[in-house]
Design a protein around this motif. Sequence first.
Motif, short mmCIF file in Angstrom:
data_model
loop_
_atom_site.label_atom_id
_atom_site.label_comp_id
_atom_site.label_asym_id
_atom_site.label_seq_id
_atom_site.Cartn_x
_atom_site.Cartn_y
_atom_site.Cartn_z
N PHE A 125 -1.43 16.02 55.50
CA PHE A 125 -1.66 16.64 53.86
C PHE A 125 -1.23 15.36 52.77
O PHE A 125 -2.24 15.05 51.99
CB PHE A 125 -0.65 17.71 53.50
N LEU A 126 -0.15 14.65 53.00
CA LEU A 126 0.13 13.57 52.24
C LEU A 126 -0.71 12.51 52.15
O LEU A 126 -1.20 11.91 51.28
CB LEU A 126 1.65 12.97 52.74
N TYR A 127 -1.03 11.99 53.35
CA TYR A 127 -2.22 10.99 53.72
C TYR A 127 -3.43 11.15 52.97
O TYR A 127 -3.79 10.35 52.12
CB TYR A 127 -2.27 10.59 55.08
N TYR A 128 -3.98 12.36 53.20
CA TYR A 128 -5.48 12.54 52.99
C TYR A 128 -5.62 13.02 51.40
O TYR A 128 -6.59 12.83 50.81
CB TYR A 128 -6.33 13.48 53.75
N MET A 129 -4.56 13.37 50.97
CA MET A 129 -4.42 14.08 49.42
C MET A 129 -4.05 13.13 48.57
O MET A 129 -4.29 13.23 47.39
CB MET A 129 -3.78 15.63 49.51
N TYR A 130 -3.36 12.10 49.16
CA TYR A 130 -2.84 11.40 47.94
C TYR A 130 -2.74 9.65 48.61
O TYR A 130 -3.42 8.91 47.86
CB TYR A 130 -1.31 11.44 47.88
N LEU A 131 -1.85 9.53 49.58
CA LEU A 131 -1.92 8.27 50.20
C LEU A 131 -2.78 7.37 50.30
O LEU A 131 -2.91 6.15 49.99
CB LEU A 131 -0.90 8.37 51.36
N ARG A 132 -4.01 7.85 50.92
CA ARG A 132 -5.31 6.97 51.47
C ARG A 132 -5.73 6.44 49.92
O ARG A 132 -6.00 5.19 49.95
CB ARG A 132 -6.15 7.94 52.11
N LYS A 133 -5.87 7.34 48.91
CA LYS A 133 -6.63 6.78 47.86
C LYS A 133 -5.74 6.00 46.98
O LYS A 133 -6.02 4.88 46.48
CB LYS A 133 -6.94 8.08 46.95
N GLU A 134 -4.18 5.98 47.09
CA GLU A 134 -3.39 5.31 46.55
C GLU A 134 -3.45 3.92 46.97
O GLU A 134 -3.20 2.74 46.37
CB GLU A 134 -1.96 6.07 46.27
N ILE A 135 -3.06 3.82 48.46
CA ILE A 135 -3.24 2.63 48.86
C ILE A 135 -4.50 1.73 48.88
O ILE A 135 -4.38 0.50 48.62
CB ILE A 135 -2.89 2.93 50.63
N GLU A 136 -5.50 2.43 48.70
CA GLU A 136 -6.96 1.96 48.42
C GLU A 136 -6.76 1.00 46.82
O GLU A 136 -7.21 0.04 46.86
CB GLU A 136 -7.90 2.73 48.51
N LYS A 137 -6.28 1.80 45.93
CA LYS A 137 -5.87 1.41 44.79
C LYS A 137 -5.03 -0.05 44.75
O LYS A 137 -5.20 -1.12 44.12
CB LYS A 137 -5.25 2.47 43.80
N LYS A 138 -4.10 0.27 45.19
CA LYS A 138 -3.12 -0.87 45.69
C LYS A 138 -3.62 -2.30 46.37
O LYS A 138 -3.59 -3.31 45.94
CB LYS A 138 -1.89 -0.52 46.54
N ASN A 139 -4.42 -1.87 47.33
CA ASN A 139 -5.04 -3.15 48.05
C ASN A 139 -6.30 -3.82 47.14
O ASN A 139 -6.55 -4.83 47.38
CB ASN A 139 -5.63 -2.76 49.21
#
Length: 570
Positions: A327-341
């Motif tokens: 839930f954490l990864y697919y709803m938030y972390l994946r997109k946030e990490i993409e922004k950071k990268n």
Amino acid sequence: MGDSLFIQELYPKIRQVCIMDCNELAYRIYALCRKKGIPICVVGEKWEWFSITSYEGFLDYPEYEKFYIYAEGNSIRREEKEYESNRYGSVSSSFEFLKDIADKNQIKLKQSKIEELESKGASVLSLVIPQEAEVRIRTKAELESYRYGVSFSEYVNAYDYISEQKRNIAESIYGKETCEYYRNGGEDKKTFINFGRFPCFYIRDNLSEKKIYVIGPCIVEGNLQMPSECLVAKLQEKVEKDGYTVIGCVILWHEYDLWEMVEDLPIRKQDIVICVDERNRTPEKGKGRAVYLDSLELYNRLERKTWYAGAAPIHVNADGVDALSDFLYYMYLRKEIEKKNNLPEREKRHCLQQGRILSMEQTAAIASYINEIGIPDKNEWQKIGAIIMNGNPFTLGHKYLVEYAASQVDMLYLFIVQEDRSHFPFSARFAMAAAGVSHLKNVKVVPSGDFVLSYKTLPAYFEKEVYREIKLNAAVDLEIFAHYIAPELGIKWRFVGEEPNDRITRQYNEQMKTILKENGINVVEICRKESLGEPISASRFRELFFGGNMEESLKLVPQTTWKILLEYKC
């Protein structure tokens, strides 16, 4: 207390506190009320022992504006909030209201720290775990565990005193392997690390530059699952390919003041902060940048597996962790990490919060230490390096390391560990090092003091012969060097000898490569000089020397070392 909430904020309609009878906790509450300026009266002869008059001011306020606390002789306290209706608003345990106050203060403090992080530009997420009353869909095992009062901690700590039925229910929820693992004191496979005063852990071989800080109570601690199945481990699996390290920052409910230590975390623009807690301990969403994820829908899915025991949805098992990490990864972390990268390289490591490591007194002591060393004239074009060495004793290997490092920089600081916890005293080790490098004009030999590889900053280093299998946590020592020592002396390079044999020193070198690099200090690992096919080491010298093999030991040290050993009659 400071600005902490107390009785008048929690119960705004109360105008006077009345404490019936006296014990230690009642006296403390009396003192706090006086400090906060809350009208208070006491009843009972024990108060006279402290020269406090019983019944003084009792008639100053009407009954419906009084808050009664029963200290002795009565197991309840009466809370009168309203006069017209529900005069006796609630009756509960004598000091239960203190827990309510603690919860309110936890939320207040947490909210202030989240807002501080937001104001600095940090990416912050709050994952909300529902309370028991909100969960409508419960499995058979969850209902049975609630009915019979099953808890994981009771299974682990009171196994011999609970019924077989309760044991079976606990094992059906958390798994027999997990239950037995913790009941038998299973090995903790986490790597512990301190950021300033904040004790944290991660489950990975090495720290990376990019970090995800997960802050919360037991669900972050991960003592309800096998180490490989805890929330930090499951999130680490998902973000490993992105080069992130997930750091678990545990703040249990009764330790909410640890939220003050969030300011110790060295947060950069590429980092992410996740706060996890139950709804009643999660601040309401404000106007800041923090993202809120509510997991209630997950708990109320018809197809959900059994996740928890008793009345605590936050006490999830491995299946619950799996679902929440997804839930954490697919709803938030994946997109946030993409922004950071996608951030420009120069922005990724931009420091949003440097973190706090030392007190003002300690900082002043370091400033005094730097003055004693004496800062030589330097300019921005100079290349300045450092070696920190115990030199127990100073060998040909040490000499080779210093000569190589000195050839790579304009100036080299050689710090000799000042702690007298070695086979040879500091005075002898310092003299051996100074004599051994006297031909190198760009090397300055200095004592390490209390803050550079000392017992205060890294005690495990000096106990490595006793605790050979210990997991080293060198963060405090290295952060002090990076934040307080290196900038003052202009050090941008640190040289270390390769360590094939000493497990503790090898861990220190590995953490050095990560933590110092994060702070703009280059770490150069130099291959060890060998003799007869073996790396020259101080430990090998000591083995030969104290074993009486003077001829072989003499081959491992320069003449200057041998001369000083004779002078000191070592």
